[in-house]
Design an enzyme around this catalytic site. Structure first.
Site, short mmCIF file in Angstrom:
data_model
loop_
_atom_site.label_atom_id
_atom_site.label_comp_id
_atom_site.label_asym_id
_atom_site.label_seq_id
_atom_site.Cartn_x
_atom_site.Cartn_y
_atom_site.Cartn_z
N LYS A 72 0.71 -1.13 0.16
CA LYS A 72 -0.07 -0.18 0.07
C LYS A 72 0.81 1.27 0.11
CE LYS A 72 -4.12 1.71 2.59
NZ LYS A 72 -4.82 1.43 4.06
N SER B 280 -9.92 1.36 3.09
CA SER B 280 -8.87 2.15 2.23
C SER B 280 -8.00 1.28 1.72
CB SER B 280 -8.44 3.36 3.31
OG SER B 280 -7.68 2.56 4.22
N SER C 67 -9.89 -1.38 7.10
CA SER C 67 -9.63 -1.09 5.86
C SER C 67 -8.84 -2.35 5.12
CB SER C 67 -8.59 0.02 5.83
OG SER C 67 -9.21 1.29 6.17
#
Lengths: 499, 493, 111
Positions: free
Chosen positions: B89, B164, B188
């Protein structure tokens, strides 16, 4: 300042007739550790800007703090010296505000649960000042103002600090500076900090207010910041008391503000204060668990702690048979006591500690005072004794061996501190070797007796006091180079033989 | 519910061959070379990623260099992820990789140090091939708030990926890498895993180092892996789930796998029946209940439980997360890195303009809420209070786990929804949060597993939680579950 | 606690956050913050067990509950290690002068 005198500032003394002066001091003291408080970057003064850095002290995204064990130990040491209660659990908190030298946008400090609570510091006049707390925190970087910009250096960002907060127990400018000097001597003697005021190792802020003598309500205080000299802070406080008095007497109100000190004009100056009160939004630091201090750790710190000045003084008095006053002065400063002990060790068997102390107290201290005065700093701000150890050892050795007389030694000392030359060099140059051989002494003594027939006849007819005259004359003629004990002996012998 | 999918991927559907476990075997035996594998993988990614927008920066040159480095030496015993491609990420620090956190504030920012997980992965022989899209500063649950644009669900590109960690989830689901890393602060990783039909695991708080993870909610964040098999989760946890002296909140010791022998029989699982009464989409409820029924056949016992403090989940979470975030994001000030506004009058102007220009609306909103929650006069009522209620919640969960092995609930009340179709149904929104947030608030481990949905149906994820520190048990349980074939990565059809 | 959130209060929070808000945004936040207060008010009504009452401002509560269990008392030894080169740090700085980061003049001291 005599015991009856509350202060040596006449205006302040006058004010004290109507008002009580209330002073509290906050000291931020840098910890002398190799690395920073919450980061592993190097802690060192004077290195190239932005070189002692790592992600944590730069506040880079994703960086996290860790706890430097030695900083914790030093904070415990301070607490022990101040007789504080070391808290088994204390908590780190974030103090949030924006400033370029504060990379994370918050400072990690301690808020309502600091590592030490309570404590005391006894002033030279015997008065006890209460300590409210000692807390651990990190220092910010440095801003250097250059015209319309500021340049930022993060070398200092994250360096460990302890903040020592006193109760508002001081009642005069002198008490405040006495408190500071004592606290400073503690941190330096206990190896907690380098205590170098010029380098910002030891920074004091004073909170000053006055209140009418019979009032139970404290007056509004103002904070004096960024004064890096004990003498100046004392003066700044004195001025601030006068300023507040004048405002109040004129019917005005004191507003809480931060003030700086202008040493040239000897006044405090208000710095632009924010309209809104500061809201630091303290909350417990989620990246650090509570700080647990075990009894074992406290014991360990106690064991490894350097001597407190008070106990050192008592030890010196006993071990070296020094007068109490001498011991106190010598041990009050780390540099003085280590200098003294080095002299004692180097001159073991040659010179008695008591004689070394005499030398130190009269000659060396005088040199230190002169040196400090020339630099415009106070004695306790000296970083080293201005007379080299080698020179002192040499001088005392020469005297002990009889090579030079005591009087000559004093002359040599003066020359030594003004030129920096070694005693051996000076003795050579000026041919100051003490004359101790009987032949030379006899010759000179005889000459003196011959040159002063009147005094001789007076002496012989009973005026024994004139012996001193002959000694004086002899010493004068020989330029003090004669061994005084031998002169006494010789003169006695010669004069007696004339009887 | 059936639809056509153009992203059908060999890397996902030939599951056995493209898991990390099997790749390591293939590379170590010399059957295939990592660099060869990468060449083909990159072709696949370059063909499919443009529409899905999962990977924001593919580091081909770096990856191939790493592969060549690995190939020059014999694989060593400790290199458990030898040659395995991994996507991270873009809120995880890696030197020279973009670490933009999908924000204008960090546009152009490149990593300045390596996160501990990166060191661990690379020491284990993994090859990090790129950074993944996300919601700005990890704030969001549909990956709709990103400076790089939205992420699309490979099962149906008209639908959200979840967030997310939307990019990491899609990268794994679409076969860009067998293992990807996201971060889970309030769900997330678990929620996008459910939406994309793969596994997403949030470790016990502190089990994986946060050093190098751009902080959002410090007491809630955990770097969390995605994978298409439980074995791969177990593998990556062996590499990254260990103590870290650079993270003072990391737990001592390390993850010790229990995946070998595990029986489902006799396990006791709690279900908060009251949360299932309304608000769930039919397909989710159905999958949830059918798995429960099937598990009973394996000797698993289900017990109805109640956790009263769950009622306060949202307020507690938002106070704590926003408060911590507001402080964590203060370092984005345009001074040392990141976006600095032009034409500012003085320092304060520089701060305000840089931050207002750099942050998106959702981030600004949370900063405002967080600052408010911490400001003078509100602390004790809000943040202070939230901490105490959080403790209470942790205690309630702990006492549940004294008698039960796991807690079972849906990961989300719906499957992936269509863009622009946010229901704005307060109950649904509440359920989204209350299913995933408690695990972050209490620090317990939680896993979202994909149920075996019908061919062409949207993925559905269900969640299991265990007591704090019981990561290995939870993974072992999930693995045993996987072996029954009652759950499994949803095929791209 | 009032249910109305004044524009002044919103502006103050924006200033504390160093965020610039438009007039519309201020109005929007007036409503949002007022809503939040209502939600959070419920929090303050939650009855707490005795051992969790009292000093909520410390992380001791956190110590009992979540992350900090056996990771308590984590300390590092005092060894210096600089891990970023000056040049690497300054390379991403928006404005620099030599080895310094450069910012507009700071007018007043902040603390």
């Amino acid at each position: 300042m005599s015991e009856n005198n509350l202060t040596s500032y006449p205006n302040v003394l006058e004010i004290m007739k109507k008002y009580d002066v209330v002073i509290g001091i906050e000291v931020h003291c840098q910890l002398a550790t190799k690395s920073k408080m919450f980061s592993h970057a190097k802690n060192a003064y004077g290195d190239s800007p932005n070189s002692n850095i790592d992600p944590t002290c730069l506040g880079l995204p994703g960086a996290l703090p860790t706890i430097n064990e030695e900083c914790v130990n030093l904070a415990i040491r301070m607490g022990l010296a101040l007789k504080s209660e070391i808290q088994p659990v204390s908590v780190f908190a974030r103090k949030n505000y924006f400033y370029p030298d504060l990379p994370k946008g918050y400072q990690i400090t301690q808020y309502d649960k600091p590592i030490c609570l309570g404590g005391e510091l006894i002033l030279p006049n015997g008065k006890k000042i209460n300590i409210e707390r000692v807390q651990i925190e990190e220092d910010a970087g440095k801003n250097i103002h250059v015209g319309a910009t500021s340049l930022v250096d993060y070398n200092r960002s994250g360096v460990g600090l302890i903040e020592i907060v006193s109760a508002p127990d001081m009642t005069s400018p002198e008490e405040a500076s006495d408190y500071l000097r004592k606290l400073h001597s503690y941190v330096v003697n206990l190896d907690i900090s380098d205590g170098d005021l010029e380098r910002g190792n030891f920074r004091a802020d004073a909170n000053v207010s006055i209140m009418p003598k019979d009032s139970k309500v404290f007056g509004q205080r103002c904070e004096i910041k960024n004064v890096n000299s004990f003498k100046y802070l004392e003066k700044a406080i004195a001025y601030e008391i006068e300023r507040q008095y004048e405002v109040i007497e004129a019917g005005g109100k004191i507003h809480m503000e931060t003030r700086g000190y202008d040493s040239e004009k000897n006044i405090t100056v208000g710095q632009r204060s924010k309209e809104s009160a500061k809201d630091y939004r303290y909350f417990p630091e989620p990246d650090l668990p509570p700080l647990i201090v075990s009894l074992e750790r406290i014991e360990k710190v106690k064991k490894l702690m350097p001597e407190l000045p008070e106990s050192k003084a008592a030890r010196f008095t006993e071990k070296y048979s020094l007068p109490e006053y001498d011991a106190k002065v010598i041990t009050a400063s780390r540099i003085n006591s280590s200098y003294f002990e080095s002299l004692v060790t180097s001159l073991l068997g040659k010179v008695e500690p008591k004689n070394i102390s005499n030398y130190f107290m009269t000659d060396v201290m005088r040199a230190s005072k002169l040196f400090a005065e020339a630099k415009g700093i106070s004695l306790d701000e000296l970083l080293e004794v201005p007379v080299s150890l080698e020179n002192s050892i040499s001088l005392l050795s020469l005297q002990a061996s009889g090579t030079i007389s005591g009087r000559i030694a004093k002359e040599i000392f003066e020359e030594m501190i003004s030129t920096g030359k070694s005693p051996v060099e000076i003795v050579k140059e000026k041919n100051l070797v003490q004359i101790s051989d009987d032949t030379s002494i006899a010759k000179i003594c005889e000459q003196v007796i011959l040159d002063n027939p009147e005094q001789l006849s007076q002496y012989l007819s009973g005026k024994e006091k004139l012996f001193g005259f002959f000694v004086g004359q002899t010493m004068k003629i020989s330029g003090g180079k004669l061994n005084p004990a031998k002169v006494n002996e010789m003169l006695k012998k010669l004069l007696d033989s004339k009887k | 519910m059936s639809y056509k999918n153009q992203f059908s991927s060999v890397y996902v559907n030939e599951l056995k061959e493209h898991t990390a476990m099997s790749l390591v075997k293939t590379f170590c035996s010399g059957e295939r070379k990592p660099s060869q594998y990468l060449e083909q993988l990159f072709e696949h990614i370059e063909r499919i990623n443009p529409e899905l927008n999962a990977i924001t920066s593919l580091q081909k040159e770096y990856a191939l260099l790493r592969a060549k480095e690995l190939e020059a030496k014999k694989p060593e015993a400790h290199q458990m992820l030898y040659g395995v491609p991994i996507v991270i990420k873009e809120n995880i620090q890696k030197v020279d990789f973009p670490v933009e956190c999908a924000s204008k504030m960090l546009k152009g920012y490149r990593g300045q140090f390596n996160a501990t997980v990166i060191e661990s992965l690379e020491n284990a022989g993994a090859i990090i091939i790129g950074s993944a899209n996300m919601d700005e500063f990890a704030m969001g649950s549909a990956n709709e708030h990103s400076s790089h644009g939205v992420v699309r669900n490979p099962h149906d590109p008209k639908r959200v990926s979840g967030g997310s960690s939307g990019g990491s989830s899609v990268a794994c689901a679409a076969g860009f890498a067998p293992i990807t890393l996201g971060s889970d602060t309030g769900g997330s990783v678990r929620e996008p895993a459910a939406f994309c039909g793969i596994y997403g695991f949030k470790p016990t708080y502190g089990r994986v180092s946060r050093y190098g993870l751009v902080a959002f909610g410090s007491s809630l964040d955990q770097i969390s892996p995605f994978a298409r098999s439980v074995e791969d989760l177990d593998l990556v946890l062996k590499v990254i789930a260990h103590e870290d002296p650079l993270d003072s909140t990391s737990l001592r010791g390390c993850y010790e796998s229990q995946i070998e022998k595990y029986t489902l029989k006799g396990k006791k699982i709690g279900v908060i029946r009251s949360l299932l009464k309304a608000g769930l989409d039919d397909n989710v409820l159905q999958e949830f209940q059918s798995l429960e029924e099937n598990l009973k056949k394996y000797g698993v016992e289900f017990v109805d439980i109640e956790i009263p403090s769950l009622e306060h989940t949202l307020s507690v979470y938002y106070v704590i997360a926003c408060a911590e975030a507001s402080s964590n994001l203060s370092r984005y000030d345009g001074i040392r890195f990141g976006h600095r506004a032009e034409g500012t009058e003085d320092l304060n102007d520089l701060y305000s303009k840089s931050r207002s220009e750099g942050f998106g609306a959702e981030v600004k909103r949370r900063i405002m809420l967080g600052t408010f929650a911490l400001s003078a006069g509100y602390y004790d009522a809000f943040y202070g209070r939230a901490l105490a209620v959080r403790d209470m919640m942790a205690k309630e969960f702990a006492s549940v786990f004294e008698k039960l092995d796991f807690i079972y609930m849906p990961t989300a009340p719906t499957s992936a929804f269509k863009f622009g179709e946010n229901s704005h149904d307060p109950l649904k929104e509440y359920l989204y949060d209350v299913f995933t947030i408690p695990a972050n608030l209490t620090g317990i481990p939680a896993i979202s597993v994909p149920t075996k949905v019908g061919m062409g149906c949207l993925p559905v994820g269900v969640q299991f939680m265990a007591a704090k520190g019981r990561d290995a048990e939870l993974i072992a349980f999930a693995s045993a579950l996987e072996k029954t074939k009652l759950i499994g990565t949803t095929a791209l059809v | 606690m009032t249910t109305d959130f004044s524009r002044e209060s919103v502006k103050r929070i924006a200033e504390l956050s160093r965020l610039h808000l438009s007039e519309d945004e201020i109005t929007q936040y007036q409503k949002e913050l007022a809503k939040i207060i209502q939600a959070f008010n419920a929090l303050s009504q939650v009855p707490l067990p005795k051992e969790l009452l009292g000093d909520a401002r410390s992380a001791l509560g956190m110590a009992k509950g979540i992350g900090a269990d056996d990771s308590l008392s984590r300390m590092c030894s005092d060894e210096a290690k600089n891990s970023i080169a000056t040049h690497d740090f300054l390379a991403q700085s928006p404005d620099r002068e030599g080895v310094f980061v450069r910012v507009p003049a700071i007018l007043a001291s902040s603390t």
